[in-house]
Design a protein around this motif. Structure first.
Motif, PDB file in Angstrom:
ATOM      1  N   ASP A   1       0.815  -1.192   0.085  1.00 18.87           N
ATOM      2  CA  ASP A   1      -0.053  -0.115  -0.154  1.00 18.87           C
ATOM      3  C   ASP A   1       1.036   1.470   0.016  1.00 18.87           C
ATOM      4  O   ASP A   1       0.117   2.202  -0.306  1.00 18.87           O
ATOM      5  CB  ASP A   1      -0.945   0.165   1.212  1.00 18.87           C
ATOM      6  N   ASP A   2       2.156   1.185   0.312  1.00 23.44           N
ATOM      7  CA  ASP A   2       2.896   2.349   0.136  1.00 23.44           C
ATOM      8  C   ASP A   2       3.927   2.503  -0.880  1.00 23.44           C
ATOM      9  O   ASP A   2       4.897   3.357  -0.810  1.00 23.44           O
ATOM     10  CB  ASP A   2       3.661   2.458   1.862  1.00 23.44           C
ATOM     11  N   CYS A   3       3.669   1.683  -1.585  1.00 24.17           N
ATOM     12  CA  CYS A   3       4.631   1.753  -2.966  1.00 24.17           C
ATOM     13  C   CYS A   3       4.180   3.168  -3.823  1.00 24.17           C
ATOM     14  O   CYS A   3       3.240   2.969  -4.280  1.00 24.17           O
ATOM     15  CB  CYS A   3       4.333   0.504  -3.733  1.00 24.17           C
TER      16      CYS A   3
ATOM     17  N   PHE B   1       5.378   4.319  -6.709  1.00 21.43           N
ATOM     18  CA  PHE B   1       5.359   4.222  -7.981  1.00 21.43           C
ATOM     19  C   PHE B   1       3.625   3.571  -8.264  1.00 21.43           C
ATOM     20  O   PHE B   1       2.896   4.164  -9.139  1.00 21.43           O
ATOM     21  CB  PHE B   1       6.276   3.214  -8.444  1.00 21.43           C
ATOM     22  N   CYS B   2       3.461   2.402  -7.631  1.00 23.47           N
ATOM     23  CA  CYS B   2       2.091   1.871  -7.574  1.00 23.47           C
ATOM     24  C   CYS B   2       0.645   2.769  -7.396  1.00 23.47           C
ATOM     25  O   CYS B   2      -0.129   2.994  -8.047  1.00 23.47           O
ATOM     26  CB  CYS B   2       1.897   0.594  -6.613  1.00 23.47           C
ATOM     27  N   LEU B   3       1.011   3.690  -6.245  1.00 27.57           N
ATOM     28  CA  LEU B   3      -0.058   4.704  -6.019  1.00 27.57           C
ATOM     29  C   LEU B   3      -0.046   5.754  -7.026  1.00 27.57           C
ATOM     30  O   LEU B   3      -1.155   6.193  -7.792  1.00 27.57           O
ATOM     31  CB  LEU B   3       0.118   5.250  -4.824  1.00 27.57           C
ATOM     32  N   GLY B   4       1.038   6.199  -7.753  1.00 25.42           N
ATOM     33  CA  GLY B   4       0.939   7.080  -8.753  1.00 25.42           C
ATOM     34  C   GLY B   4       0.329   6.431 -10.245  1.00 25.42           C
ATOM     35  O   GLY B   4      -0.505   7.236 -10.694  1.00 25.42           O
ATOM     36  N   ARG B   5       0.699   5.152 -10.381  1.00 27.62           N
ATOM     37  CA  ARG B   5       0.010   4.430 -11.474  1.00 27.62           C
ATOM     38  C   ARG B   5      -1.468   4.269 -11.166  1.00 27.62           C
ATOM     39  O   ARG B   5      -2.345   4.486 -12.087  1.00 27.62           O
ATOM     40  CB  ARG B   5       0.574   3.066 -11.457  1.00 27.62           C
ATOM     41  N   GLU B   6      -1.965   4.111  -9.972  1.00 28.81           N
ATOM     42  CA  GLU B   6      -3.465   3.800  -9.705  1.00 28.81           C
ATOM     43  C   GLU B   6      -4.077   5.021  -9.958  1.00 28.81           C
ATOM     44  O   GLU B   6      -5.253   5.147 -10.344  1.00 28.81           O
ATOM     45  CB  GLU B   6      -3.398   3.161  -8.437  1.00 28.81           C
ATOM     46  N   ALA B   7      -3.320   6.178  -9.604  1.00 32.04           N
ATOM     47  CA  ALA B   7      -4.042   7.549  -9.543  1.00 32.04           C
ATOM     48  C   ALA B   7      -4.394   7.977 -11.119  1.00 32.04           C
ATOM     49  O   ALA B   7      -5.434   8.566 -11.424  1.00 32.04           O
ATOM     50  CB  ALA B   7      -3.171   8.569  -8.947  1.00 32.04           C
ATOM     51  N   ALA B   8      -3.401   7.467 -11.839  1.00 37.26           N
ATOM     52  CA  ALA B   8      -3.478   7.757 -13.267  1.00 37.26           C
ATOM     53  C   ALA B   8      -4.721   7.025 -13.758  1.00 37.26           C
ATOM     54  O   ALA B   8      -5.443   7.329 -14.673  1.00 37.26           O
ATOM     55  CB  ALA B   8      -2.252   7.505 -14.155  1.00 37.26           C
ATOM     56  N   HIS B   9      -4.833   5.755 -13.371  1.00 36.24           N
ATOM     57  CA  HIS B   9      -6.019   4.990 -13.785  1.00 36.24           C
ATOM     58  C   HIS B   9      -7.193   5.352 -13.573  1.00 36.24           C
ATOM     59  O   HIS B   9      -8.329   5.296 -14.092  1.00 36.24           O
ATOM     60  CB  HIS B   9      -5.687   3.472 -13.273  1.00 36.24           C
ATOM     61  N   GLN B  10      -7.320   6.281 -12.277  1.00 31.87           N
ATOM     62  CA  GLN B  10      -8.619   6.559 -11.943  1.00 31.87           C
ATOM     63  C   GLN B  10      -8.695   8.058 -12.256  1.00 31.87           C
ATOM     64  O   GLN B  10      -9.683   8.763 -12.038  1.00 31.87           O
ATOM     65  CB  GLN B  10      -8.472   6.809 -10.321  1.00 31.87           C
TER      66      GLN B  10
ATOM     67  N   ASN C   1       0.030  14.534  -6.888  1.00 33.14           N
ATOM     68  CA  ASN C   1       0.831  13.653  -6.380  1.00 33.14           C
ATOM     69  C   ASN C   1       0.945  14.240  -4.750  1.00 33.14           C
ATOM     70  O   ASN C   1       1.154  15.411  -4.407  1.00 33.14           O
ATOM     71  CB  ASN C   1       2.492  14.143  -6.825  1.00 33.14           C
ATOM     72  N   PRO C   2       0.654  13.244  -3.919  1.00 31.49           N
ATOM     73  CA  PRO C   2       0.788  13.685  -2.344  1.00 31.49           C
ATOM     74  C   PRO C   2       2.018  13.638  -1.634  1.00 31.49           C
ATOM     75  O   PRO C   2       2.122  14.314  -0.492  1.00 31.49           O
ATOM     76  CB  PRO C   2       0.109  12.428  -1.786  1.00 31.49           C
ATOM     77  N   TYR C   3       3.139  13.412  -2.463  1.00 28.20           N
ATOM     78  CA  TYR C   3       4.388  13.335  -1.825  1.00 28.20           C
ATOM     79  C   TYR C   3       5.156  14.861  -2.045  1.00 28.20           C
ATOM     80  O   TYR C   3       5.000  15.668  -3.052  1.00 28.20           O
ATOM     81  CB  TYR C   3       5.387  12.457  -2.173  1.00 28.20           C
ATOM     82  N   VAL C   4       5.895  15.313  -0.950  1.00 25.41           N
ATOM     83  CA  VAL C   4       6.573  16.581  -0.963  1.00 25.41           C
ATOM     84  C   VAL C   4       7.695  16.473  -1.819  1.00 25.41           C
ATOM     85  O   VAL C   4       8.737  15.571  -1.964  1.00 25.41           O
ATOM     86  CB  VAL C   4       6.826  17.015   0.266  1.00 25.41           C
TER      87      VAL C   4
ATOM     88  N   GLU D   1      19.443  10.407  -6.868  1.00 24.84           N
ATOM     89  CA  GLU D   1      18.834  10.537  -5.530  1.00 24.84           C
ATOM     90  C   GLU D   1      17.390  10.996  -5.983  1.00 24.84           C
ATOM     91  O   GLU D   1      16.370  10.775  -5.163  1.00 24.84           O
ATOM     92  CB  GLU D   1      19.411  11.875  -4.901  1.00 24.84           C
ATOM     93  N   TRP D   2      17.076  11.708  -7.018  1.00 24.36           N
ATOM     94  CA  TRP D   2      15.809  12.202  -7.533  1.00 24.36           C
ATOM     95  C   TRP D   2      14.916  10.928  -7.770  1.00 24.36           C
ATOM     96  O   TRP D   2      13.677  10.790  -7.208  1.00 24.36           O
ATOM     97  CB  TRP D   2      16.088  12.958  -8.751  1.00 24.36           C
ATOM     98  N   TYR D   3      15.523   9.727  -8.414  1.00 21.26           N
ATOM     99  CA  TYR D   3      14.810   8.448  -8.615  1.00 21.26           C
ATOM    100  C   TYR D   3      14.653   7.761  -7.378  1.00 21.26           C
ATOM    101  O   TYR D   3      13.658   6.899  -7.502  1.00 21.26           O
ATOM    102  CB  TYR D   3      15.290   7.887  -9.951  1.00 21.26           C
ATOM    103  N   GLU D   4      15.238   8.106  -6.308  1.00 23.37           N
ATOM    104  CA  GLU D   4      14.904   7.455  -5.158  1.00 23.37           C
ATOM    105  C   GLU D   4      13.898   8.026  -4.107  1.00 23.37           C
ATOM    106  O   GLU D   4      13.639   7.877  -3.089  1.00 23.37           O
ATOM    107  CB  GLU D   4      16.238   7.238  -4.367  1.00 23.37           C
ATOM    108  N   THR D   5      13.266   9.290  -4.650  1.00 21.11           N
ATOM    109  CA  THR D   5      12.273   9.928  -3.802  1.00 21.11           C
ATOM    110  C   THR D   5      10.951   9.344  -4.135  1.00 21.11           C
ATOM    111  O   THR D   5      10.552   9.006  -5.402  1.00 21.11           O
ATOM    112  CB  THR D   5      12.453  11.347  -3.952  1.00 21.11           C
ATOM    113  N   ASP D   6      10.163   9.576  -3.218  1.00 27.78           N
ATOM    114  CA  ASP D   6       8.748   8.975  -3.396  1.00 27.78           C
ATOM    115  C   ASP D   6       7.839  10.009  -4.214  1.00 27.78           C
ATOM    116  O   ASP D   6       7.183   9.605  -5.034  1.00 27.78           O
ATOM    117  CB  ASP D   6       7.917   8.982  -2.122  1.00 27.78           C
ATOM    118  N   PHE D   7       8.279  11.179  -4.378  1.00 28.49           N
ATOM    119  CA  PHE D   7       7.686  12.100  -5.309  1.00 28.49           C
ATOM    120  C   PHE D   7       7.834  11.714  -6.665  1.00 28.49           C
ATOM    121  O   PHE D   7       7.039  11.734  -7.724  1.00 28.49           O
ATOM    122  CB  PHE D   7       8.327  13.574  -4.917  1.00 28.49           C
ATOM    123  N   ALA D   8       9.277  11.659  -7.103  1.00 27.95           N
ATOM    124  CA  ALA D   8       9.807  11.015  -8.419  1.00 27.95           C
ATOM    125  C   ALA D   8       9.014   9.770  -8.751  1.00 27.95           C
ATOM    126  O   ALA D   8       8.672   9.382  -9.846  1.00 27.95           O
ATOM    127  CB  ALA D   8      11.167  10.956  -8.708  1.00 27.95           C
ATOM    128  N   LEU D   9       9.235   8.888  -7.901  1.00 29.63           N
ATOM    129  CA  LEU D   9       8.368   7.332  -8.188  1.00 29.63           C
ATOM    130  C   LEU D   9       7.025   7.424  -8.457  1.00 29.63           C
ATOM    131  O   LEU D   9       6.504   6.901  -9.139  1.00 29.63           O
ATOM    132  CB  LEU D   9       8.740   6.552  -6.854  1.00 29.63           C
TER     133      LEU D   9
END
Length: 77
Positions: A9-11, A13-22, A29-32, A42-50
């Motif tokens: 539930d805290d992935c 990348f998965c949450l972003g994909r699901e949001a797009a589907h919806q 994007n809920p991440y800072v 470092e960018w690609y390791e952030t939840d915002f970028a994922l």
């Protein structure tokens, strides 16, 4: 390398994909956004970028979630 759990539930990348589907926009994007260089490792390791990457992929998948990834269908149960 750990195996990815699609039910996690805290992935970000998965949450972003699901949001797009919806139908959510990229601004949902809920991440800072962290103060790291865009495109860096470092960018690609952030939840915002994922989340953004997942959203970008999700907007390109016709019909939303593939049948095999839907809950209650096939191995996604």
């Amino acid at each position: 390398m750990d195996e990815h759990d699609a039910e996690d539930d805290d992935c970000a990348f998965c949450l972003g994909r699901e949001a797009a589907h919806q139908g959510a926009s990229e601004s949902a994007n809920p991440y800072v956004r962290e103060d790291v260089e865009v495109g860096s490792i470092e960018w690609y390791e952030t939840d915002f970028a994922l989340w953004e990457l997942g959203h970008g992929l999700g907007t390109k998948e016709p019909g939303g979630v593939p049948w095999y990834a839907q809950k209650g269908v096939g191995s996604a149960e």
